[in-house]
Design an enzyme around this catalytic site. Structure first.
Site, PDB file in Angstrom:
ATOM      1  N   ALA A 135       0.800  -1.238   0.000  1.00 40.28           N
ATOM      2  CA  ALA A 135       0.000   0.000   0.000  1.00 40.28           C
ATOM      3  C   ALA A 135       0.829   1.283   0.000  1.00 40.28           C
ATOM      4  O   ALA A 135       0.274   2.371   0.132  1.00 40.28           O
ATOM      5  CB  ALA A 135      -1.006   0.038   1.139  1.00 40.28           C
ATOM      6  N   ALA A 136       2.159   1.174  -0.203  1.00 41.26           N
ATOM      7  CA  ALA A 136       2.971   2.399  -0.310  1.00 41.26           C
ATOM      8  C   ALA A 136       2.497   3.214  -1.519  1.00 41.26           C
ATOM      9  O   ALA A 136       2.281   4.430  -1.420  1.00 41.26           O
ATOM     10  CB  ALA A 136       4.450   2.050  -0.447  1.00 41.26           C
ATOM     11  N   GLY A 137       2.334   2.535  -2.643  1.00 45.56           N
ATOM     12  CA  GLY A 137       1.878   3.231  -3.849  1.00 45.56           C
ATOM     13  C   GLY A 137       0.477   3.808  -3.670  1.00 45.56           C
ATOM     14  O   GLY A 137       0.184   4.925  -4.119  1.00 45.56           O
ATOM     15  N   ASP A 138      -0.401   3.072  -3.009  1.00 50.41           N
ATOM     16  CA  ASP A 138      -1.776   3.569  -2.786  1.00 50.41           C
ATOM     17  C   ASP A 138      -1.754   4.805  -1.886  1.00 50.41           C
ATOM     18  O   ASP A 138      -2.479   5.776  -2.127  1.00 50.41           O
ATOM     19  CB  ASP A 138      -2.648   2.474  -2.143  1.00 50.41           C
ATOM     20  CG  ASP A 138      -2.903   1.317  -3.110  1.00 50.41           C
ATOM     21  OD1 ASP A 138      -2.839   1.544  -4.334  1.00 50.41           O
ATOM     22  OD2 ASP A 138      -3.168   0.197  -2.635  1.00 50.41           O
TER      23      ASP A 138
HETATM   24  P1  ADP Z   1       4.618   0.515  -5.176  1.00 51.12           P
HETATM   25  O1  ADP Z   1       4.336   0.383  -3.713  1.00 51.12           O
HETATM   26  O2  ADP Z   1       3.427   0.849  -5.988  1.00 51.12           O
HETATM   27  O3  ADP Z   1       5.438  -0.610  -5.756  1.00 51.12           O
HETATM   28  P2  ADP Z   1       6.970   2.176  -4.749  1.00 51.12           P
HETATM   29  O4  ADP Z   1       7.703   0.986  -4.184  1.00 51.12           O
HETATM   30  O5  ADP Z   1       7.696   2.982  -5.775  1.00 51.12           O
HETATM   31  O6  ADP Z   1       5.541   1.823  -5.337  1.00 51.12           O
HETATM   32  O7  ADP Z   1       6.612   3.112  -3.500  1.00 51.12           O
HETATM   33  C1  ADP Z   1       5.762   4.218  -3.618  1.00 51.12           C
HETATM   34  C2  ADP Z   1       6.294   5.352  -2.754  1.00 51.12           C
HETATM   35  O8  ADP Z   1       6.370   4.900  -1.395  1.00 51.12           O
HETATM   36  C3  ADP Z   1       7.701   5.825  -3.095  1.00 51.12           C
HETATM   37  O9  ADP Z   1       7.672   6.798  -4.129  1.00 51.12           O
HETATM   38  C4  ADP Z   1       8.156   6.392  -1.764  1.00 51.12           C
HETATM   39  O10 ADP Z   1       7.610   7.687  -1.571  1.00 51.12           O
HETATM   40  C5  ADP Z   1       7.491   5.454  -0.759  1.00 51.12           C
HETATM   41  N1  ADP Z   1       8.384   4.346  -0.363  1.00 51.12           N
HETATM   42  C6  ADP Z   1       8.365   3.068  -0.825  1.00 51.12           C
HETATM   43  N2  ADP Z   1       9.320   2.313  -0.235  1.00 51.12           N
HETATM   44  C7  ADP Z   1       9.956   3.124   0.637  1.00 51.12           C
HETATM   45  C8  ADP Z   1      11.038   2.955   1.572  1.00 51.12           C
HETATM   46  N3  ADP Z   1      11.662   1.766   1.715  1.00 51.12           N
HETATM   47  N4  ADP Z   1      11.413   4.027   2.301  1.00 51.12           N
HETATM   48  C9  ADP Z   1      10.806   5.220   2.187  1.00 51.12           C
HETATM   49  N5  ADP Z   1       9.769   5.455   1.337  1.00 51.12           N
HETATM   50  C10 ADP Z   1       9.352   4.426   0.567  1.00 51.12           C
END
Ligand code: ADP
Length: 299
Positions: free
Chosen positions: A248-251
Site C-alpha cells: 500500500a505504499a503506492g496507494d
Molecule cells: P509501489 O508500492 O506501488 O510498488 P513504490 O515501491 O515505488 O511503489 O513506492 C511508492 C512510494 O512509497 C515511493 O515513491 C516512496 O515515496 C514510498 N516508499 C516506498 N518504499 C519506501 C522505503 N523503503 N522508504 C521510504 N519510502 C518508501
C-alpha cells in the site's frame, strides 16, 4: 466531493502458514485475518485519512463482503452513494497465503469489480462533474478507465492514473491523463525501458511525456519519485525510514498526491508530501492498516 476515486474494492483473506502448499497439497495454516483491500478502496482511504473529501465509485456484490466493504468505507468517512451493488457477481476477494519468510501467493477473484462497466456512463457522469480530481487505477475494466478519463478530461478535470497492476495502455488513453504514477515495474511495462535508477526513470518518463502525458511521476521506492513535465525533470527524494512492509505504499502515495494538489500545493511540493505519507506507511504492517492519518504527518 472533491476527489473521486473510480476503482476496485476487495476483501483480502489472509492465512499465515509455515510454508506455501505444493500443488494438490493441503496443509494446516496458522492465523487467519480478513482485511479490506483493492487499490480503489485503499487510495480512497488514504486520501480521506490525509484530509481529502472523497467519494468512491466502485462495485460490490449483493453479499456479506459487499455490505462489510460499504460499512467500513462509511466508517472511514468516504462518501459511498456511488458504491454500486450488482447481484449478478460476488464481491471481489483476494485469497492470500503468507509463509514464515513473508513470501506469498495471491489469487484475486475480481467479481463485481470487473462488472463496473461502460454501460454505467450515466452513473459515471454526475460524480465526475462534481469532482475536481479523478483518481483511477487498473483493477476495473480498461474500457471503464478509458471512458472515465475521456469524460473527465473533456470536462477539464485533473485525471490521475495509477497504472497498476501493470498493463499496456493506448496512446489515446495516455493523452487524457494529467498525472501518470507508475512504479518501476509499471514504467517498464509501459515503455520497454528497464527502470532501476533516477537515470533510467528519466528515460522512461521522457518517453511517456512524449506520448502526451502532461506529468509523469515514476515512484522509485525508497529513492522517492521522479517527475517529468514541460517545466522540469527531477528526482523528488524520499524520506529515509526503517521499512517493515511496503504493501500500500503506492496507494498511500496516490491518495496523498491527490489531497496535496487539491489543497493547492505545487506539484513538486505535493510529491514531497506524498513521499512523506508513503514513507510512514512502509514502517507499518498491512495495507489499509498502514495508511497514515494527517495528524501523523504534522504538515
Ligand atoms: P509501489 O508500492 O506501488 O510498488 P513504490 O515501491 O515505488 O511503489 O513506492 C511508492 C512510494 O512509497 C515511493 O515513491 C516512496 O515515496 C514510498 N516508499 C516506498 N518504499 C519506501 C522505503 N523503503 N522508504 C521510504 N519510502 C518508501
Amino acid at each position: 466531493m472533491k476527489i473521486l476515486v473510480i476503482g476496485s474494492s476487495n476483501t483480502d483473506m489472509v492465512i499465515q502458514a509455515p510454508r506455501l502448499p505444493a500443488r494438490g497439497e493441503t496443509i494446516l495454516g496458522g492465523q487467519f485475518v480478513m482485511n479490506p483491500g483493492g487499490k480503489g478502496a485503499n487510495q480512497a482511504v488514504a486520501a480521506t485519512r490525509l484530509g481529502g473529501k472523497v467519494r468512491l465509485l466502485t462495485k460490490v456484490g449483493d453479499d456479506l463482503f459487499g455490505q462489510q466493504t460499504i460499512s467500513r468505507l462509511k466508517n472511514e468517512g468516504i462518501l459511498t452513494d456511488y458504491v454500486l451493488i450488482d447481484s449478478r457477481y460476488p464481491s471481489g476477494v483476494a485469497l492470500i497465503t503468507v509463509d514464515e519468510g513473508g513470501e506469498n501467493t495471491i489469487v484475486v477473484a475480481s467479481g463485481a469489480n470487473m462488472a463496473l462497466g461502460e454501460k454505467e456512463i450515466l452513473v459515471l457522469m454526475n460524480p465526475i462533474e462534481q469532482a475536481t480530481i479523478i483518481l483511477l487505477q487498473l483493477e476495473i475494466p480498461l474500457q471503464t478507465v478509458e471512458l472515465a478519463a475521456k469524460t473527465a478530461s473533456n470536462l477539464g478535470k485533473t485525471v490521475i492514473l495509477n497504472p497498476a497492476p501493470a498493463y499496456p495502455l493506448s496512446d489515446s488513453l495516455l493523452s487524457k491523463i494529467s498525472i501518470l504514477t507508475p512504479n518501476q515495474t509499471e514504467a517498464q511495462m509501459l515503455t520497454g525501458i528497464k527502470v532501476n535508477s533516477p537515470e533510467t526513470a528519466d528515460l522512461a518518463a521522457q518517453h511517456l511525456h512524449k506520448k502526451g502525458v502532461a506529468n509523469v511521476i515514476i515512484t522509485l521506492g525508497k529513492e522517492g519519485a521522479y517527475l517529468c513535465n514541460e517545466q522540469t525533470t527531477q528526482l523528488i527524494p524520499g524520506y529515509p525510514v526503517e521499512a517493515v512492509d511496503t504493501t500500500a505504499a503506492g496507494d498511500t502515495f496516490n491518495g496523498a498526491l491527490a489531497v496535496a494538489l487539491l489543497e493547492g500545493k505545487e506539484l513538486i511540493e505535493a510529491i514531497s508530501f506524498a513521499n512523506l505519507a508513503a514513507s510512514l506507511s512502509v514502517t507499518r504492517l498491512g495495507a489499509q492498516s498502514s495508511i497514515p492519518y494527517r495528524y501523523e504527518l504534522e504538515c
